[in-house]
Scaffold this motif. Structure first.
Motif, PDB file in Angstrom:
ATOM      1  N   MET A   1       0.839  -1.187   0.000  1.00  0.00           N
ATOM      2  CA  MET A   1       0.000   0.000   0.000  1.00  0.00           C
ATOM      3  C   MET A   1       0.882   1.247   0.000  1.00  0.00           C
ATOM      4  SD  MET A   1      -3.021   0.983   2.600  1.00  0.00           S
ATOM      5  CE  MET A   1      -3.892  -0.542   2.278  1.00  0.00           C
TER       6      MET A   1
ATOM      7  N   TYR B   1      -7.881  -3.883  -1.191  1.00  0.00           N
ATOM      8  CA  TYR B   1      -6.834  -4.687  -0.566  1.00  0.00           C
ATOM      9  C   TYR B   1      -7.293  -5.420   0.705  1.00  0.00           C
ATOM     10  CZ  TYR B   1      -2.808  -5.315   2.509  1.00  0.00           C
ATOM     11  OH  TYR B   1      -1.932  -5.808   3.421  1.00  0.00           O
ATOM     12  N   PRO B   2      -7.995  -4.733   1.646  1.00  0.00           N
ATOM     13  CA  PRO B   2      -8.409  -5.451   2.868  1.00  0.00           C
ATOM     14  C   PRO B   2      -9.379  -6.595   2.610  1.00  0.00           C
ATOM     15  CG  PRO B   2      -8.579  -3.082   3.169  1.00  0.00           C
ATOM     16  CD  PRO B   2      -8.366  -3.315   1.718  1.00  0.00           C
TER      17      PRO B   2
ATOM     18  N   ILE C   1      -9.105  -8.927   0.605  1.00  0.00           N
ATOM     19  CA  ILE C   1      -8.381 -10.187   0.385  1.00  0.00           C
ATOM     20  C   ILE C   1      -8.413 -11.016   1.668  1.00  0.00           C
ATOM     21  CG2 ILE C   1      -6.111 -11.195  -0.163  1.00  0.00           C
ATOM     22  CD1 ILE C   1      -5.524  -8.536  -1.679  1.00  0.00           C
ATOM     23  N   PHE C   2      -8.256 -10.311   2.807  1.00  0.00           N
ATOM     24  CA  PHE C   2      -8.216 -11.022   4.088  1.00  0.00           C
ATOM     25  C   PHE C   2      -9.610 -11.516   4.504  1.00  0.00           C
ATOM     26  CE2 PHE C   2      -4.546  -8.163   4.193  1.00  0.00           C
ATOM     27  CZ  PHE C   2      -3.537  -9.078   4.436  1.00  0.00           C
ATOM     28  N   ALA C   3     -10.643 -10.790   4.058  1.00  0.00           N
ATOM     29  CA  ALA C   3     -12.009 -11.191   4.408  1.00  0.00           C
ATOM     30  C   ALA C   3     -12.418 -12.443   3.639  1.00  0.00           C
ATOM     31  CB  ALA C   3     -12.977 -10.053   4.118  1.00  0.00           C
TER      32      ALA C   3
ATOM     33  N   ALA D   1     -16.886  -5.767   3.779  1.00  0.00           N
ATOM     34  CA  ALA D   1     -15.475  -5.375   3.923  1.00  0.00           C
ATOM     35  C   ALA D   1     -15.110  -4.291   2.909  1.00  0.00           C
ATOM     36  CB  ALA D   1     -14.578  -6.596   3.742  1.00  0.00           C
TER      37      ALA D   1
ATOM     38  N   ALA E   1     -14.073  -0.469   3.916  1.00  0.00           N
ATOM     39  CA  ALA E   1     -12.732  -0.032   3.516  1.00  0.00           C
ATOM     40  C   ALA E   1     -12.813   1.203   2.627  1.00  0.00           C
ATOM     41  CB  ALA E   1     -12.013  -1.164   2.792  1.00  0.00           C
TER      42      ALA E   1
ATOM     43  N   VAL F   1     -11.178   4.753   3.365  1.00  0.00           N
ATOM     44  CA  VAL F   1     -10.162   5.258   2.432  1.00  0.00           C
ATOM     45  C   VAL F   1     -10.575   6.638   1.894  1.00  0.00           C
ATOM     46  CG1 VAL F   1      -9.107   4.858   0.158  1.00  0.00           C
ATOM     47  CG2 VAL F   1      -9.174   3.026   1.825  1.00  0.00           C
TER      48      VAL F   1
END
Lengths: 275, 245
Positions: free
Chosen positions: A1, A72-73, A75-77, A99, A103, A107
């Motif tokens: 990032m 990007y976040p 991806i973790f979800a 998510a 995000a 942002v």
């Protein structure tokens, strides 16, 4: 990032949202987050996402860059969403969409508001040590990013990162992080000392927080309230869901109108932004 | 892997509120504990350690959905109290990027803060055991990181289990609404009621997945932490051995 680019957008932007007061942008973001928490309807969430996307366009931010930062976040979800899979794609999709919406809302706040202004607005709720820690962390990030660029260059030039020498590479890289820690600490300590000599006492940009509601602040507050009322409506009234498709259509129209206004109706597009 | 990446609005409100209250109480105790420490010198260190953690957390190892936390390094360098404060700062800042959800900042601080605090105690315990060895600081840090990550990941799985997450129930997904009718790929089930009861997140599968994927990340993070602490202990031993709060 790329944190440097986020900071550049926040400080150099001249869009609609950049001119609004940080406090009201935070309130608007809280409304949007509350909406995301209370609604579980896929269509409503998709509509919220599209409305937020149109805010990105209206704020004259580089659309794909911001959407990718906010993606990007998610991806973790995905890991959690996959664990919730039960023959139906709607539940994992709703989790990922939640998510993405949260995000994107956050942002949008940070690419239109410099971090120190955000910290200043939330300072009444935080103890001094945390507030100073937040400010020094923000400053240290840029010191660290600059040092890291130099370190990676030096490592490559001196053969510290060679192909197929994984253990040696990790060892060199980790020693580099140790070096960054020490150098960063020295620079950060010097920076803090300079701030204190110049009269810093833990208070940042006090006047920003006390601003009254201006005409620039009405837009983010109105958008936040609209999104919150839509979510509440969907949550409290089952019949509301029947109109979901109209809401989705409205959001798509909103995105198209924003894009038309910014990219075709306005000659200053793209002038301010780093490509 | 121990960082909770569950989006806002999925975990039950009571759990989220408990997370925030517990974090607030621990932060209060930490701030009281460091009140007598000369913070003028410590705050720049909090800043740089938190910045390193943020950079670590934003670099994702895509195939295993893992990012390194470096929280054990924070614990070792700052001590348990300032380490916990640093973890809160990091969680708050990365939540502003939308990383991990804003409402779960409390729970995330508890999990990652535990990692930092436990890491500090493990490090000093191993340092005592391995004091005769030349590589004691690095090896102690690596072992402390490994154990702390196992504990914090277990704590994270415990939180998910405690939440009794049944996404279908929590999200109140109405399969009869427009999207359910039009786009549903799954067949309509006759025994839907029975399935709704059994449709909790499979905690065993979740735990196995997290532990399996996490193992690679733990090893990587332990190796990196070991080398970082070894380097710092050689160049500036005062940062890790005498000044920890």
């Amino acid at each position: 990032m790329d944190i440097g680019i986020i900071d550049y957008f926040a400080n150099s932007g001249e869009g609609l949202l950049h001119r609004a007061s940080p406090l009201y942008k935070i309130i608007s973001t809280v409304f949007v987050l509350a909406s995301i928490v209370i609604t579980n309807d896929f269509i409503v969430l998709l509509s919220i996402y599209l409305m937020l996307a149109s805010l990105v366009i209206l704020a004259r931010l580089p659309f794909l860059k911001i959407i990718s930062i906010a993606a990007y976040p998610a991806i973790f979800a995905v890991l959690f969403a996959i664990s919730s899979w039960s023959e139906d794609w709607i539940i994992p999709a709703t989790i990922i969409l939640k998510a993405l919406c949260a995000a994107l809302a956050m942002v949008i706040l940070i690419v239109t508001t410099p971090y120190p202004s955000v910290f200043s607005s939330i300072s009444p709720f935080l103890p001094r040590v945390i507030l100073e820690g937040l400010y020094l962390t923000y400053r240290s990030l840029f010191i660290l990013l600059e040092l890291m660029g130099n370190l990676l260059r030096a490592l490559r030039i001196r053969g510290g990162l060679s192909p197929r020498r994984y253990i040696k590479n990790i060892s060199n890289f980790a020693s580099g992080i140790g070096l960054l820690l020490i150098r960063g600490f020295d620079l950060s300590e010097r920076f803090y000392g300079v701030m204190q000599v110049r009269g810093y006492s833990g208070k940042i940009a006090e006047e920003e927080r006390k601003r009254k509601l201006g005409h620039e602040d009405i837009f983010p507050i109105a958008v936040g309230l609209f999104i919150l009322s839509v979510s509440l409506g969907a949550r409290l009234e089952d019949d509301f869901k029947l109109y979901g498709i109209y809401l989705l259509t409205l959001s798509i129209v909103f995105v198209c109108c924003s894009a038309y206004y910014v990219y075709f109706h306005n000659s200053t597009r793209g002038v301010f932004w780093k490509r | 892997m121990s960082h909770i990446h569950i989006p806002d609005g999925v975990l039950p409100i009571w759990l989220v509120v408990i997370g925030w209250i517990a974090t607030a109480v621990i932060l209060y105790l930490c701030i009281r504990r460091v009140r007598n420490v000369q913070l003028g010198r410590k705050i720049p260190l909090i800043g740089i350690v938190s910045a390193i953690m943020i950079v670590g957390m934003t670099l994702e190892i895509v195939p295993i959905a893992y990012h390194i936390n470096m929280s054990v390094i924070a614990g070792i360098v700052l001590g348990p109290a300032l380490g916990f404060i640093s973890v809160f700062i990091v969680d708050l800042m990365i939540a502003m990027f939308g990383h991990g959800g804003f409402t779960v900042v409390g729970l995330n601080t508890l999990v990652v803060g535990t990692e930092a605090a436990v890491g500090f105690y493990f490090f000093h315990a191993f340092l005592g055991l391995l004091s005769s060895s030349k590589i004691s600081a690095g090896l102690s840090a690596a072992l402390a990181t490994m154990l702390s990550l196992i504990i914090s990941t277990s704590l994270m799985i415990g939180i998910v289990y405690l939440s009794q997450v049944n996404p279908e129930k929590i999200l109140h997904v109405d399969k009869e609404n427009f999207i359910g009718k039009v786009f549903s790929l799954g067949p309509h089930r006759e025994n839907e009621k029975h399935e709704m009861q059994d449709n909790k997140i499979d905690i065993e599968t979740f735990a196995k997945t997290v532990f399996f994927l996490g193992m690679f990340g733990w090893i990587l993070e332990a190796v990196i932490s070991g080398f970082v602490i070894r380097y710092v202990s050689r160049v500036r031993p005062d940062l890790i051995l005498s000044e920890a709060t």
